[in-house]
Motif scaffolding. Structure first.
Motif, short mmCIF file in Angstrom:
data_model
loop_
_atom_site.label_atom_id
_atom_site.label_comp_id
_atom_site.label_asym_id
_atom_site.label_seq_id
_atom_site.Cartn_x
_atom_site.Cartn_y
_atom_site.Cartn_z
N SER A 66 -19.50 8.75 23.01
CA SER A 66 -20.33 7.74 22.37
C SER A 66 -19.50 6.97 20.99
O SER A 66 -19.26 5.90 20.85
N CYS A 67 -19.83 8.26 20.31
CA CYS A 67 -19.61 8.09 18.74
C CYS A 67 -18.29 7.93 18.60
O CYS A 67 -17.40 6.64 17.59
N LYS A 68 -17.43 8.60 19.18
CA LYS A 68 -15.91 8.54 19.29
C LYS A 68 -15.67 6.53 19.53
O LYS A 68 -14.73 6.17 19.13
N GLN A 69 -16.11 6.40 21.02
CA GLN A 69 -15.73 4.85 21.32
C GLN A 69 -16.47 4.17 19.88
O GLN A 69 -15.77 3.04 19.57
N ALA A 70 -17.00 3.92 19.53
CA ALA A 70 -17.50 3.41 18.68
C ALA A 70 -16.96 3.75 17.63
O ALA A 70 -16.32 2.18 16.55
N MET A 71 -16.41 4.43 16.73
CA MET A 71 -15.39 4.53 15.96
C MET A 71 -14.12 3.91 16.31
O MET A 71 -13.28 3.44 15.09
N SER A 72 -13.59 3.72 17.15
CA SER A 72 -12.42 3.17 17.69
C SER A 72 -12.55 1.67 18.15
O SER A 72 -11.55 1.14 18.87
N GLY A 73 -14.05 1.07 18.08
CA GLY A 73 -14.44 -0.49 18.61
C GLY A 73 -13.95 -0.16 19.85
O GLY A 73 -14.25 -1.22 20.60
N ASN A 74 -15.02 0.70 20.29
CA ASN A 74 -14.73 0.55 21.58
C ASN A 74 -15.71 0.77 22.95
O ASN A 74 -16.24 0.91 23.99
N GLN A 75 -17.15 0.90 22.01
CA GLN A 75 -18.17 1.24 22.93
C GLN A 75 -18.98 0.07 23.06
O GLN A 75 -19.41 -0.97 22.11
#
Length: 329
Positions: A66-75
């Protein structure tokens, strides 16, 4: 996206948001109120990333899916509400991207979070549509309204949201941060920090701006020599000022910082606390030649000039009067 630990200042707001997570008392609607560049987006996104983090702490781990998605703007469960019209957020924007969408359960996270930037641009119809959702939100819904002017909201919206007002960040926090991040000398960091008045985003923009550096260089040259200028030279100074019409508030604010330095040095004879400390010879010379009353008149004239220009009074006339006031005092 950055975590809370990477945000400068705003300790009380961060503590409030982290306590809400820790005590499981997350509100369904928040208003983050602060000027442009103050850090509203960073706070909202750090909060959103933390809420969705799979480790469930009060700081995002930065390592889970989830954090990786959030950091790439794709959560998929952190949604930024957009609007096509630059001046307003219409009822269709709110209904289509938020009110309708929030009824669908989260894809993979405990919450579904909506971030509405420039929320003061919502029309009355858009606010009324949002109000219905805020009054009866699903348990997983979190709405974050980011605004430069919370007074633009309907009282019914304000009464149903937790409002968090962003305060200026201390200069002693911003100054070393600019020097370390942008590798600028201390005197440049001092000017950017003083000029930003606690706004980290503005301080960063100024530190990177070649145009601001050019404006500062132009003004320092003018201020060193203004007292000794002939009338025709003053006319030329007004003409050159017109090249900075679009940044005229910055122009006048920089002037005000200079004369506050002159006034401070006249009163204390101390270099400490001066924004333009590297210009101490010129500041000292002006402090000797100017009276306290004259410096006060100059500072009042600068404020008056700003008010007049914002009211669309003739630019050349306003600046000419200002330059003459400065020369006389």
């Amino acid at each position: 996206m950055a975590g809370f630990s990477e945000i400068l200042g705003h300790e009380q707001i961060i503590e409030h948001l982290q306590n809400a997570i820790k005590l499981q008392k997350v509100s369904h609607a928040y208003i983050l109120d602060g000027e442009e560049g103050a850090g509203k987006n960073m706070l909202a996104r750090a909060f959103a990333q933390t809420l969705q983090c799979e480790r469930g702490g009060t700081e995002p781990c930065g390592e889970c899916h989830s954090c990786k998605q959030a950091m790439s703007g794709n959560q998929p469960d952190i949604i930024t509400v957009t609007h096509e019209k630059p001046a307003s957020i219409g009822v269709e924007d709110i209904r289509g991207q938020l009110c309708g969408d929030i009824q669908i359960k989260p894809y993979s996270s405990p919450y579904k979070i909506y971030i509405v930037d420039e929320a003061e641009k919502m029309t009355v119809q858009a606010q009324n549509a949002l109000l219905k959702t805020i009054e009866e939100p699903p348990a997983y819904g979190v709405i974050m309204l980011l605004t430069t002017n919370a007074d633009a909201f309907l009282p019914t919206i304000l009464s149903r949201c937790v409002t968090l007002k962003l305060r200026p960040v201390k200069n002693e926090i911003i100054r070393p941060y600019l020097m370390e991040k942008y590798h600028i000398p201390d005197y440049q960091a001092e000017v950017c920090t003083a000029f930003a008045r606690g706004n980290v985003g503005k301080a960063e923009r100024l530190a990177q701006s070649e145009q601001f550096a050019e404006l500062k260089s132009h003004l320092l040259h003018l201020l060193r020599h203004l007292r000794d200028m002939e009338v025709y030279e003053l006319t030329e100074a007004v003409r050159s000022a017109s090249e900075y019409k679009t940044e005229i508030n910055d122009y006048l604010d920089l002037m005000a910082l200079w004369f506050r330095d002159v006034l401070l040095f006249k009163a204390t004879r101390q270099i400490d606390g001066l924004v333009f400390a590297e210009e101490i010879n010129a500041i000292s010379a002006q402090a000797q030649k100017s009276s306290y009353e004259g410096l006060e008149r100059i500072l009042k004239a600068l404020e008056k000039a700003k008010v007049r220009l914002n009211a669309n009074v003739n630019f050349e006339l306003t600046m000419e009067l200002l330059m003459l006031t400065i020369k006389e005092n």
